[in-house]
Design an enzyme around this catalytic site. Structure first.
Site, PDB file in Angstrom:
ATOM      1  N   LEU A 164      -5.780  11.521 -16.921  1.00  0.00           N
ATOM      2  CA  LEU A 164      -6.472  11.686 -18.197  1.00  0.00           C
ATOM      3  C   LEU A 164      -6.069  10.505 -19.075  1.00  0.00           C
ATOM      4  CD1 LEU A 164      -5.824  15.483 -19.023  1.00  0.00           C
ATOM      5  CD2 LEU A 164      -7.926  14.489 -18.092  1.00  0.00           C
ATOM      6  N   ASP A 165      -6.972  10.077 -19.956  1.00  0.00           N
ATOM      7  CA  ASP A 165      -6.611   9.032 -20.907  1.00  0.00           C
ATOM      8  C   ASP A 165      -5.437   9.498 -21.760  1.00  0.00           C
ATOM      9  OD1 ASP A 165      -8.745   7.570 -19.970  1.00  0.00           O
ATOM     10  OD2 ASP A 165     -10.068   8.047 -21.655  1.00  0.00           O
ATOM     11  N   ARG A 166      -4.674   8.557 -22.265  1.00  0.00           N
ATOM     12  CA  ARG A 166      -3.514   8.874 -23.094  1.00  0.00           C
ATOM     13  C   ARG A 166      -3.863   9.857 -24.225  1.00  0.00           C
ATOM     14  NH1 ARG A 166       1.161   5.857 -24.984  1.00  0.00           N
ATOM     15  NH2 ARG A 166       0.457   4.055 -23.788  1.00  0.00           N
ATOM     16  N   THR A 203      -6.485  11.872 -24.501  1.00  0.00           N
ATOM     17  CA  THR A 203      -7.223  13.065 -24.097  1.00  0.00           C
ATOM     18  C   THR A 203      -6.233  14.148 -23.717  1.00  0.00           C
ATOM     19  OG1 THR A 203      -9.049  11.725 -23.244  1.00  0.00           O
ATOM     20  CG2 THR A 203      -8.925  14.002 -22.489  1.00  0.00           C
ATOM     21  N   ARG A 232     -16.361   8.897 -22.941  1.00  0.00           N
ATOM     22  CA  ARG A 232     -16.360   8.199 -24.226  1.00  0.00           C
ATOM     23  C   ARG A 232     -17.467   7.144 -24.274  1.00  0.00           C
ATOM     24  NH1 ARG A 232     -10.082   6.634 -24.299  1.00  0.00           N
ATOM     25  NH2 ARG A 232     -10.608   5.676 -26.328  1.00  0.00           N
TER      26      ARG A 232
END
Length: 335
Positions: A144-146, A148, A250
């Site tokens: 997961l993105d930082r 998110t 995104r």
């Protein structure tokens, strides 16, 4: 460094796994730069041919593995990660949503990176030492993105990790993200089929729509459903990625004119005005996929405080959403 050239066979549980993930599972100390150098020079081969990092493997294929740098000793690894304090162990365990003999699911908080980097010393991968080292250490199977938050799955054994990763590769993992976006997407539900390409470098990297024929472009597909609206200003969306590209959700929401709130990288004027004081309003709410050894695994993550703040500002409550918002949705494609 090992001077031996090895030939490995792709197992059933690794069918569809990317080459870079295949290497990362076996030799986690080999970084992307080292692997890409081996791939570009043709030292890594699959069924005798050159491949790229994102090439998908098939059961029974042979993988030529050239001599690789030796892994750091366990003592070195511990020094690099630093031994976790009792407080950090307690914190890591507090993130657990579900655990059995094969799987751990955690609720990753917004702001915590999944893996480390030059400027990132605290991350999920480091916290996995809370469960032990060596074979006791859980393995990451997706990212997961930082910024998110939400469900992050870990395999507790090599076999479980391979099976979980295989489910992702074969699109058997049904992920549901919640997001607050600027405006009201029309139609209210749809299917975004817009290829994406990375531009820039390192921290300045951004993902943009592209022609699929453009070198470096990758197919990317996202299904979406509107759950609720706060007038014409903000919509609460359920997003389901059918591919796993960097920043896919995104970039796709920006591409259709409805950027996710609190996103400095993919903001536009409209979302920027609505995002003052908010962090990224993107949360991995639910995942459903085959369990590595039996039945179906379903895990849901409660709201992180960051997205909870957005819900409070715009008057949304989690109980407004159906368990699976996509159960009745029709795929209306938009490009």
């Amino acid at each position: 460094m090992s001077n031996e050239v090895k030939t490995l066979y792709v197992t059933d549980g690794e069918d569809g796994v990317r080459v870079d993930k295949f290497f990362k599972r076996r030799w986690p100390h080999i970084n992307h730069i080292q692997l890409n150098k081996l791939l570009r020079s043709g030292q890594v081969r699959v069924d005798g041919g050159r491949v790229k990092a994102d090439t998908r493997l098939s059961t029974g294929s042979t993988v030529r593995v050239p001599p690789l740098p030796a892994a750091p000793s366990e003592d070195q690894q511990k020094r690099e990660r630093a031994i976790l304090s009792p407080h950090e162990v307690k914190y890591a365990k507090s993130l657990v949503l579900y655990e059995d003999e094969d799987v751990i699911a955690i609720n990753k908080p917004a702001g915590l990176a999944v893996q480390g980097g030059t400027k990132t010393k605290n991350h999920v991968d480091r916290l996995l030492s809370a469960w032990g080292e060596g074979l006791e250490r859980p393995r990451l199977v997706h990212r997961l993105d930082r910024d998110t938050s939400g469900v992050l799955l870990l395999g507790k054994t090599p076999n479980a990790a391979a099976r979980l990763a295989g489910a992702f590769a074969r699109r058997k993992a049904h992920k549901t993200y919640w997001a607050l976006v600027a405006g009201n997407p029309k139609p209210e539900e749809g299917y975004i089929d817009t290829p994406l390409i990375k531009k820039g470098f390192n921290d300045r990297e951004i993902v943009m729509p592209a022609d699929i024929k453009e070198q470096g472009a990758e197919a990317a597909e996202t299904e979406y459903v509107t759950i609720s609206r706060a007038g014409p200003r903000v919509s609460w969306m359920a997003l389901r990625p059918h591919t796993g590209r960097t920043h896919q959700l995104r970039a796709h929401m920006k591409a259709i004119g409805h950027s996710i709130l609190g996103d400095p990288k993919y903001a536009d004027e409209k979302s920027g005005e609505l995002s003052v004081g908010l962090g990224l309003q993107l949360h991995h709410r639910r995942i459903e996929l085959p369990h590595p050894t039996h039945g179906t695994l379903i895990v849901e993550a409660p709201l992180d405080p960051v997205i909870e703040a957005g819900f409070a500002r715009f008057g949304f409550t989690p109980d407004e959403a159906e368990t699976d918002p996509f159960a009745k949705s029709g795929k209306k494609r938009s490009r």
